[in-house]
Design a protein around this motif. Structure first.
Motif, PDB file in Angstrom:
ATOM      1  N   LYS A 289     112.671 -41.225 115.566  1.00 24.71           N
ATOM      2  CA  LYS A 289     113.300 -42.537 115.703  1.00 24.71           C
ATOM      3  C   LYS A 289     112.424 -43.475 116.521  1.00 24.71           C
ATOM      4  O   LYS A 289     112.408 -44.678 116.308  1.00 24.71           O
ATOM      5  CB  LYS A 289     114.680 -42.380 116.375  1.00 24.71           C
ATOM      6  N   ALA A 290     111.685 -42.884 117.478  1.00 24.94           N
ATOM      7  CA  ALA A 290     110.800 -43.672 118.338  1.00 24.94           C
ATOM      8  C   ALA A 290     109.430 -43.884 117.688  1.00 24.94           C
ATOM      9  O   ALA A 290     108.564 -44.543 118.265  1.00 24.94           O
ATOM     10  CB  ALA A 290     110.655 -42.983 119.689  1.00 24.94           C
ATOM     11  N   GLY A 291     109.228 -43.308 116.503  1.00 25.71           N
ATOM     12  CA  GLY A 291     107.943 -43.462 115.813  1.00 25.71           C
ATOM     13  C   GLY A 291     106.906 -42.425 116.224  1.00 25.71           C
ATOM     14  O   GLY A 291     105.709 -42.682 116.146  1.00 25.71           O
ATOM     15  N   TRP A 292     107.367 -41.268 116.656  1.00 22.49           N
ATOM     16  CA  TRP A 292     106.456 -40.209 117.088  1.00 22.49           C
ATOM     17  C   TRP A 292     106.671 -38.955 116.249  1.00 22.49           C
ATOM     18  O   TRP A 292     107.737 -38.749 115.687  1.00 22.49           O
ATOM     19  CB  TRP A 292     106.693 -39.886 118.572  1.00 22.49           C
ATOM     20  N   LYS A 293     105.625 -38.123 116.183  1.00 20.93           N
ATOM     21  CA  LYS A 293     105.757 -36.837 115.483  1.00 20.93           C
ATOM     22  C   LYS A 293     105.198 -35.705 116.341  1.00 20.93           C
ATOM     23  O   LYS A 293     104.321 -35.927 117.182  1.00 20.93           O
ATOM     24  CB  LYS A 293     105.057 -36.892 114.127  1.00 20.93           C
ATOM     25  N   ILE A 294     105.704 -34.509 116.076  1.00 17.31           N
ATOM     26  CA  ILE A 294     105.260 -33.346 116.852  1.00 17.31           C
ATOM     27  C   ILE A 294     103.915 -32.845 116.320  1.00 17.31           C
ATOM     28  O   ILE A 294     103.737 -32.685 115.118  1.00 17.31           O
ATOM     29  CB  ILE A 294     106.327 -32.226 116.813  1.00 17.31           C
ATOM     30  N   LYS A 295     102.997 -32.621 117.265  1.00 18.01           N
ATOM     31  CA  LYS A 295     101.656 -32.151 116.879  1.00 18.01           C
ATOM     32  C   LYS A 295     101.465 -30.679 117.236  1.00 18.01           C
ATOM     33  O   LYS A 295     100.833 -29.920 116.523  1.00 18.01           O
ATOM     34  CB  LYS A 295     100.616 -33.012 117.598  1.00 18.01           C
TER      35      LYS A 295
ATOM     36  N   HIS B 152     112.685 -43.687 125.685  1.00 17.75           N
ATOM     37  CA  HIS B 152     112.079 -44.448 126.776  1.00 17.75           C
ATOM     38  C   HIS B 152     110.726 -43.851 127.179  1.00 17.75           C
ATOM     39  O   HIS B 152     109.750 -44.576 127.362  1.00 17.75           O
ATOM     40  CB  HIS B 152     113.012 -44.513 127.987  1.00 17.75           C
ATOM     41  N   LEU B 153     110.670 -42.544 127.306  1.00 18.80           N
ATOM     42  CA  LEU B 153     109.404 -41.888 127.676  1.00 18.80           C
ATOM     43  C   LEU B 153     108.320 -42.187 126.640  1.00 18.80           C
ATOM     44  O   LEU B 153     107.170 -42.464 126.994  1.00 18.80           O
ATOM     45  CB  LEU B 153     109.604 -40.371 127.820  1.00 18.80           C
ATOM     46  N   ALA B 154     108.704 -42.165 125.364  1.00 16.05           N
ATOM     47  CA  ALA B 154     107.738 -42.452 124.289  1.00 16.05           C
ATOM     48  C   ALA B 154     107.198 -43.881 124.432  1.00 16.05           C
ATOM     49  O   ALA B 154     106.015 -44.138 124.197  1.00 16.05           O
ATOM     50  CB  ALA B 154     108.382 -42.247 122.923  1.00 16.05           C
ATOM     51  N   SER B 155     108.059 -44.810 124.874  1.00 14.61           N
ATOM     52  CA  SER B 155     107.637 -46.214 124.995  1.00 14.61           C
ATOM     53  C   SER B 155     106.606 -46.402 126.124  1.00 14.61           C
ATOM     54  O   SER B 155     105.909 -47.407 126.164  1.00 14.61           O
ATOM     55  CB  SER B 155     108.845 -47.123 125.225  1.00 14.61           C
ATOM     56  N   LEU B 156     106.533 -45.437 127.042  1.00 15.99           N
ATOM     57  CA  LEU B 156     105.576 -45.530 128.157  1.00 15.99           C
ATOM     58  C   LEU B 156     104.226 -44.905 127.806  1.00 15.99           C
ATOM     59  O   LEU B 156     103.251 -45.079 128.523  1.00 15.99           O
ATOM     60  CB  LEU B 156     106.126 -44.806 129.397  1.00 15.99           C
ATOM     61  N   ALA B 157     104.207 -44.130 126.725  1.00 19.40           N
ATOM     62  CA  ALA B 157     103.015 -43.344 126.392  1.00 19.40           C
ATOM     63  C   ALA B 157     102.187 -44.001 125.298  1.00 19.40           C
ATOM     64  O   ALA B 157     102.734 -44.504 124.316  1.00 19.40           O
ATOM     65  CB  ALA B 157     103.434 -41.948 125.950  1.00 19.40           C
TER      66      ALA B 157
END
Ligand code: SAM
Length: 239
Positions: free
Chosen positions: A213-219, A160-165
């Protein structure tokens, strides 16, 4: 038995409006009526905030950047963000925390409406659990909140947090390492009077999987440790 399902959140809300509010207000404050462990946690947490500010500023100036501080507590991060000119939306599940943060912000930011050169904007404060937040922000930050939820809940929260960013998501959580598990075990064997909530540790791999899963990766990754405070700090970006 472990509380899963809707139970955790109600327990957490109640705790952070009551004894947890009193305890954490002291830890995150400046007064010296804290014990050694609390002082150690205060120092560790301050390092986390410092590291987050560094991470964010490395990517460019914060003036005008929209930031959602989910689970803002007493405003330890929201206030320095506002000082840099960020447009902060600060929220917390606990009304007591939000009103404390608001009071502190008023005191510390002292916005001078006659000073045209000042770019400081008072954060927007709201009582809300992070699951109910909507909107879009350049950056979403959620510090030391996941510790209150088991991994299966944390997965959904991260999604959910990823969807807001739009551009960045910064999370901190207590790492599931053998040493910290041991400390936690010892803490459970000798529970102090102020230990009122469960603490859940999260493996970095599990957090990374939830982000993927949310489509994000760690930078960027960081680890902040003192004697009693441990936090994995990660900055994630869209793939
Ligand atoms: N992020 C702040 C900081 O680092 O200074 C506060 C950290 S404090 C350990 C955890 C905070 O998370 C508390 O203020 C608590 O009320 C809040 N919280 C817990 N569960 C939450 C949820 N589901 N949604 C929003 N806030 C939550």
């Amino acid at each position: 038995a472990e509380v899963v399902g809707g139970g955790d959140k109600e327990v957490v809300r109640e705790y952070f409006n009551g004894t947890g509010f009193q305890r954490w207000k002291k830890i995150y404050g400046e007064t010296d009526d804290v014990n050694k462990v609390q002082m150690d946690i205060r120092i560790g947490h301050a390092k986390t905030v410092e590291n987050v500010m560094k991470m964010l500023k490395e990517d460019g100036p914060l003036a005008g950047v929209t930031v959602c501080d989910a689970g803002c507590g007493t405003g330890s991060l929201s206030i320095p963000l506002a000082k840099e000119g960020a447009l902060v939306s600060a929220s917390d599940i606990s009304a007591a925390m939000v009103s404390e943060a608001q009071g502190k912000a008023k005191q510390e930011l002292r916005i001078d409406t006659t000073d045209a050169s000042s770019n400081i904007v008072m954060p927007k404060f709201e009582v809300s659990d992070l699951e109910s937040l909507g909107g879009k922000y350049d950056t979403v930050v959620c510090l030391d909140v996941l510790i209150h939820y088991p991994q299966n809940k944390a997965d959904a929260m991260i999604g959910h947090l990823a969807s807001l960013a739009e551009n960045r998501l910064i999370l901190s959580f207590a790492p599931n390492t053998w040493y910290y598990s041991l400390l936690k075990r010892i803490g459970e064997l000798f529970p102090g009077p102020s230990k009122a909530t469960r603490a859940y540790l999260h493996a970095e791999a599990d957090v990374e999987r939830a982000l993927q899963k949310a489509g994000w990766k760690i930078k960027k990754r960081g680890l902040i440790t003192t004697q009693f405070y441990f936090a994995n700090l990660i900055e994630a970006v869209p793939v």
